[in-house]
Scaffold this motif. Structure first.
Motif, PDB file in Angstrom:
ATOM      1  N   ASP A  64     -22.985 -19.193  19.440  1.00 23.77           N
ATOM      2  CA  ASP A  64     -22.231 -20.286  19.834  1.00 23.77           C
ATOM      3  C   ASP A  64     -20.752 -19.072  19.769  1.00 23.77           C
ATOM      4  OD1 ASP A  64     -24.260 -21.226  21.449  1.00 23.77           O
ATOM      5  OD2 ASP A  64     -23.616 -23.058  20.249  1.00 23.77           O
ATOM      6  N   GLN A  65     -20.755 -19.551  18.521  1.00 29.07           N
ATOM      7  CA  GLN A  65     -19.289 -18.870  17.814  1.00 29.07           C
ATOM      8  C   GLN A  65     -19.280 -17.508  18.575  1.00 29.07           C
ATOM      9  OE1 GLN A  65     -19.108 -21.226  13.991  1.00 29.07           O
ATOM     10  NE2 GLN A  65     -16.729 -20.344  14.562  1.00 29.07           N
ATOM     11  N   LEU A  66     -20.193 -16.802  18.146  1.00 29.23           N
ATOM     12  CA  LEU A  66     -19.844 -14.940  18.693  1.00 29.23           C
ATOM     13  C   LEU A  66     -19.984 -15.070  19.793  1.00 29.23           C
ATOM     14  CD1 LEU A  66     -20.286 -12.451  17.194  1.00 29.23           C
ATOM     15  CD2 LEU A  66     -23.051 -13.335  16.995  1.00 29.23           C
ATOM     16  N   VAL A  67     -20.526 -15.550  20.288  1.00 33.69           N
ATOM     17  CA  VAL A  67     -20.303 -15.510  21.784  1.00 33.69           C
ATOM     18  C   VAL A  67     -18.801 -16.031  22.616  1.00 33.69           C
ATOM     19  CG1 VAL A  67     -20.993 -16.037  24.497  1.00 33.69           C
ATOM     20  CG2 VAL A  67     -22.945 -15.986  22.505  1.00 33.69           C
ATOM     21  N   GLY A  68     -18.517 -16.730  21.673  1.00 36.85           N
ATOM     22  CA  GLY A  68     -16.759 -16.947  22.839  1.00 36.85           C
ATOM     23  C   GLY A  68     -15.623 -15.722  21.452  1.00 36.85           C
ATOM     24  N   VAL A  69     -16.191 -15.335  20.511  1.00 32.82           N
ATOM     25  CA  VAL A  69     -15.447 -14.283  20.350  1.00 32.82           C
ATOM     26  C   VAL A  69     -15.847 -13.004  21.308  1.00 32.82           C
ATOM     27  CG1 VAL A  69     -15.207 -12.579  18.140  1.00 32.82           C
ATOM     28  CG2 VAL A  69     -15.410 -14.732  17.445  1.00 32.82           C
ATOM     29  N   LEU A  70     -16.700 -12.290  21.727  1.00 32.63           N
ATOM     30  CA  LEU A  70     -17.103 -11.892  22.224  1.00 32.63           C
ATOM     31  C   LEU A  70     -16.504 -12.101  23.481  1.00 32.63           C
ATOM     32  CD1 LEU A  70     -20.992 -11.042  21.028  1.00 32.63           C
ATOM     33  CD2 LEU A  70     -18.986  -9.050  20.512  1.00 32.63           C
ATOM     34  N   THR A  71     -16.381 -12.816  24.086  1.00 28.44           N
ATOM     35  CA  THR A  71     -16.014 -13.241  25.832  1.00 28.44           C
ATOM     36  C   THR A  71     -14.540 -13.518  25.882  1.00 28.44           C
ATOM     37  OG1 THR A  71     -18.126 -15.481  25.907  1.00 28.44           O
ATOM     38  CG2 THR A  71     -15.367 -14.963  27.278  1.00 28.44           C
ATOM     39  N   SER A  72     -13.954 -14.211  24.409  1.00 28.24           N
ATOM     40  CA  SER A  72     -12.497 -13.265  24.261  1.00 28.24           C
ATOM     41  C   SER A  72     -11.632 -12.198  24.021  1.00 28.24           C
ATOM     42  CB  SER A  72     -12.076 -13.900  23.061  1.00 28.24           C
ATOM     43  OG  SER A  72     -10.775 -14.121  23.207  1.00 28.24           O
ATOM     44  N   TYR A  73     -12.479 -11.126  23.811  1.00 28.82           N
ATOM     45  CA  TYR A  73     -12.994 -10.152  23.777  1.00 28.82           C
ATOM     46  C   TYR A  73     -12.771  -9.547  24.856  1.00 28.82           C
ATOM     47  CZ  TYR A  73     -13.547  -4.894  22.520  1.00 28.82           C
ATOM     48  OH  TYR A  73     -13.949  -3.249  22.674  1.00 28.82           O
ATOM     49  N   VAL A  74     -13.885  -9.871  25.925  1.00 30.71           N
ATOM     50  CA  VAL A  74     -13.940  -9.126  27.246  1.00 30.71           C
ATOM     51  C   VAL A  74     -13.337  -9.706  28.007  1.00 30.71           C
ATOM     52  CG1 VAL A  74     -14.813  -9.457  28.733  1.00 30.71           C
ATOM     53  CG2 VAL A  74     -16.332  -8.924  27.167  1.00 30.71           C
ATOM     54  N   GLU A  75     -12.501 -10.703  27.772  1.00 31.23           N
ATOM     55  CA  GLU A  75     -11.190 -11.183  28.507  1.00 31.23           C
ATOM     56  C   GLU A  75     -10.020 -11.189  28.839  1.00 31.23           C
ATOM     57  OE1 GLU A  75     -11.449 -15.695  27.771  1.00 31.23           O
ATOM     58  OE2 GLU A  75     -12.739 -15.944  29.116  1.00 31.23           O
ATOM     59  N   VAL A  76      -9.427 -10.352  27.215  1.00 33.09           N
ATOM     60  CA  VAL A  76      -8.536  -9.669  26.889  1.00 33.09           C
ATOM     61  C   VAL A  76      -7.885  -8.055  27.515  1.00 33.09           C
ATOM     62  CG1 VAL A  76      -7.399  -8.270  25.144  1.00 33.09           C
ATOM     63  CG2 VAL A  76      -7.639 -10.675  24.685  1.00 33.09           C
ATOM     64  N   LEU A  77      -9.610  -7.540  26.958  1.00 34.38           N
ATOM     65  CA  LEU A  77      -9.368  -6.386  28.483  1.00 34.38           C
ATOM     66  C   LEU A  77      -9.922  -5.363  29.103  1.00 34.38           C
ATOM     67  CD1 LEU A  77     -12.188  -4.116  25.977  1.00 34.38           C
ATOM     68  CD2 LEU A  77     -10.026  -3.949  25.800  1.00 34.38           C
ATOM     69  N   THR A  78     -10.987  -6.918  30.423  1.00 39.45           N
ATOM     70  CA  THR A  78     -10.417  -7.503  31.633  1.00 39.45           C
ATOM     71  C   THR A  78      -8.922  -7.152  32.173  1.00 39.45           C
ATOM     72  OG1 THR A  78     -11.389  -9.343  31.315  1.00 39.45           O
ATOM     73  CG2 THR A  78     -12.825  -7.826  32.566  1.00 39.45           C
ATOM     74  N   ALA A  79      -8.536  -8.284  31.671  1.00 41.41           N
ATOM     75  CA  ALA A  79      -7.638  -8.707  32.009  1.00 41.41           C
ATOM     76  C   ALA A  79      -6.244  -7.294  31.989  1.00 41.41           C
ATOM     77  CB  ALA A  79      -6.409  -9.162  30.716  1.00 41.41           C
ATOM     78  N   ASN A  80      -6.950  -6.009  31.188  1.00 45.31           N
ATOM     79  CA  ASN A  80      -6.357  -4.400  31.324  1.00 45.31           C
ATOM     80  C   ASN A  80      -7.269  -3.322  32.277  1.00 45.31           C
ATOM     81  OD1 ASN A  80      -4.107  -6.087  29.888  1.00 45.31           O
ATOM     82  ND2 ASN A  80      -2.919  -4.786  31.150  1.00 45.31           N
ATOM     83  N   PRO A  81      -8.254  -3.963  33.410  1.00 46.69           N
ATOM     84  CA  PRO A  81      -8.891  -2.747  34.023  1.00 46.69           C
ATOM     85  C   PRO A  81      -9.232  -1.459  32.556  1.00 46.69           C
ATOM     86  CG  PRO A  81      -8.015  -3.998  35.444  1.00 46.69           C
ATOM     87  CD  PRO A  81      -7.047  -3.839  34.697  1.00 46.69           C
ATOM     88  N   GLN A  82      -8.077  -0.741  32.592  1.00 49.99           N
ATOM     89  CA  GLN A  82      -7.494   1.089  32.520  1.00 49.99           C
ATOM     90  C   GLN A  82      -8.344   1.066  30.911  1.00 49.99           C
ATOM     91  OE1 GLN A  82      -5.622  -0.377  33.947  1.00 49.99           O
ATOM     92  NE2 GLN A  82      -4.708   0.681  35.965  1.00 49.99           N
ATOM     93  N   LEU A  83      -7.673  -0.543  30.481  1.00 51.01           N
ATOM     94  CA  LEU A  83      -7.470  -0.209  28.800  1.00 51.01           C
ATOM     95  C   LEU A  83      -9.004  -0.188  28.415  1.00 51.01           C
ATOM     96  CD1 LEU A  83      -5.290  -0.236  27.031  1.00 51.01           C
ATOM     97  CD2 LEU A  83      -5.779  -2.181  26.294  1.00 51.01           C
ATOM     98  N   ALA A  84      -9.766  -1.187  28.947  1.00 54.43           N
ATOM     99  CA  ALA A  84     -11.253  -1.111  29.128  1.00 54.43           C
ATOM    100  C   ALA A  84     -11.816   0.362  28.618  1.00 54.43           C
ATOM    101  CB  ALA A  84     -11.907  -1.819  29.086  1.00 54.43           C
ATOM    102  N   ARG A  85     -11.401   0.908  29.867  1.00 52.22           N
ATOM    103  CA  ARG A  85     -11.636   2.941  29.828  1.00 52.22           C
ATOM    104  C   ARG A  85     -11.763   3.450  29.653  1.00 52.22           C
ATOM    105  NH1 ARG A  85     -11.745   2.072  36.472  1.00 52.22           N
ATOM    106  NH2 ARG A  85     -12.632   0.276  36.097  1.00 52.22           N
ATOM    107  N   ARG A 133     -23.995 -13.811  33.821  1.00 51.97           N
ATOM    108  CA  ARG A 133     -24.737 -12.648  33.358  1.00 51.97           C
ATOM    109  C   ARG A 133     -23.747 -11.819  31.916  1.00 51.97           C
ATOM    110  NH1 ARG A 133     -26.064  -9.619  38.743  1.00 51.97           N
ATOM    111  NH2 ARG A 133     -26.697  -7.496  36.754  1.00 51.97           N
ATOM    112  N   LEU A 134     -22.429 -12.130  31.362  1.00 53.28           N
ATOM    113  CA  LEU A 134     -21.701 -11.716  30.425  1.00 53.28           C
ATOM    114  C   LEU A 134     -22.527 -12.728  29.272  1.00 53.28           C
ATOM    115  CD1 LEU A 134     -19.800  -9.920  29.450  1.00 53.28           C
ATOM    116  CD2 LEU A 134     -18.634 -11.746  29.274  1.00 53.28           C
ATOM    117  N   THR A 135     -23.134 -13.817  29.484  1.00 52.47           N
ATOM    118  CA  THR A 135     -23.204 -14.306  28.532  1.00 52.47           C
ATOM    119  C   THR A 135     -24.637 -14.303  27.531  1.00 52.47           C
ATOM    120  OG1 THR A 135     -21.375 -16.324  29.118  1.00 52.47           O
ATOM    121  CG2 THR A 135     -23.084 -17.194  27.821  1.00 52.47           C
ATOM    122  N   TRP A 136     -25.494 -14.102  29.203  1.00 50.29           N
ATOM    123  CA  TRP A 136     -26.589 -14.245  29.225  1.00 50.29           C
ATOM    124  C   TRP A 136     -27.061 -12.353  28.031  1.00 50.29           C
ATOM    125  CZ3 TRP A 136     -29.712  -9.925  30.693  1.00 50.29           C
ATOM    126  CH2 TRP A 136     -30.716  -9.706  30.764  1.00 50.29           C
TER     127      TRP A 136
END
Lengths: 218, 218
Positions: A82-103, A198-201
């Motif tokens: 659960d904690q791992l999913v949390g860390v990864l989700t936070s990572y995705v949130e940071v990146l999706t806040a800045n679309p081009q950065l993710a790319r 989908r992300l969590t899955w």
DNA sequence: ACCTGAACACCGTTCAAGT
DNA sequence: ACCTGAACACCGTTCAAGT
């Protein structure tokens, strides 16, 4: 007199350059973080920046690492997964806040301090879960790869992304059943579900898979 | 007279434009596939292309789909999962042959005919393996996402990629054991193994995970 | 409908020259 | 060592005007 009224420009430093780059990114997006735009912001010419930054790619990588400082490493409760999913989700949130950065994160292989901090945390959680060392070592890469790619794809509630999603949706639901029988058969499921679900899955499936799959020569 | 000696330029069509774009990409790389370069190749001005192509992103997406025609859908033997690994590996090979293309593949959400053909084949193999419909529907996305991201990362035996890999290697092996204990502990394993082994392992782990992980509300 | 020239508003990077 | 002006060699996209 002019000494007080127009104080000397602060000296150029790598730190100041990257801080300015982050500011521009937040205000106008990464596509505006160009050598020329940045130089203008710092009241100098683009050539001056090359003393501190090798090229645009390196600049963007530095901005990325800066942002990774915002990833929440200890936000979630529950067991290790659960904690791992949390860390990864936070990572995705940071990146999706800045679309081009993710790319750029997909293109670049980060190695800054905040990236290391993130990798170390993920390895720690995998160790907590009793995942074999070899599997954890390869797994961290796979997890971050998938998380980054997810961010890059969903990058943006921006107009183009939504439009592409719609186009794909229409394409999938009107597909020729003879040519693409399996797509036709699953067309209602292919785009079903919320982003979050989908992300969590995906993360759960990845964790499940990397825990169970032997590395060659293990 | 001039009718024979300088024959009329062939009419501009979307097909001809994309064929020229693919040719430039093969010869000079995707970074040269620009509206201006392409227009020069077709002996016209950049503005003329906008009748057939909405913008550069759409152009690159069309080039990508064209290339996906080369993915080998039936090359591998073995059971459904071996065949699936084969298809995904072929996909990665096509993408890594053109580094920058892999990067646009992450950004773009393809929906061309060759992409559909690939998706349909993967869904078919998952069905052969008895993977639940809901899991297959979400899994195909995850598989292609991971494969694309892998391509984008290893994109290129190009100089920058190798250099980034080396930098990362040095960073990981000299990491402060107090600050990053888990990285330190696994530093010899993190970058171990060949590309191919890691890629295959990733696909196996993904297949294993997506087969076993229930979709919410399933 | 299609095609074009010309313009607008930008880029990254290098390099000789200065301090 | 650091900073700069100026240049080189490009970009994407729009638009009024032509055919």
């Amino acid at each position: 007199m002019s000494r007080r009224e127009r104080p000397a420009k602060p000296a150029l430093t790598r730190e100041r350059i990257i801080a300015a780059a982050v500011a521009i990114m937040r205000a106008e997006g990464l596509q505006r973080v160009t050598m020329r735009r940045l130089a203008a912001e710092l009241d100098t010419g683009p050539a001056s920046l090359y003393v501190y930054v090798a090229n645009t790619a390196e600049l963007h990588a530095a901005v990325l690492d800066e942002l990774l400082g915002e990833v929440e490493l200890d936000g979630a409760s529950g067991d290790w997964s659960d904690q791992l999913v949390g860390v990864l989700t936070s990572y995705v949130e940071v990146l999706t806040a800045n679309p081009q950065l993710a790319r750029t994160a997909v293109a670049t292989r980060p190695s800054g301090p905040n990236y290391l901090r993130l990798v170390d945390r993920i390895l720690g959680l995998l160790a907590d879960g009793g995942v074999a060392r070899t599997r954890a070592a390869w797994g961290v890469d796979l997890l971050l790869l998938a998380a980054t790619a997810h961010s890059a794809e969903h990058a943006g509630a921006d107009a183009t992304a939504d439009q592409q999603w719609d186009t794909l949706g229409r394409t999938l639901s009107t597909v020729d059943p003879r040519r693409h029988p399996h797509i036709h058969d699953l067309s209602d499921l292919l785009l079903a579900g919320s982003h979050t679900d989908r992300l969590t899955w995906s993360f759960r499936a990845l964790i499940e898979g990397l825990s169970r799959t032997a590395v060659p020569g293990e």
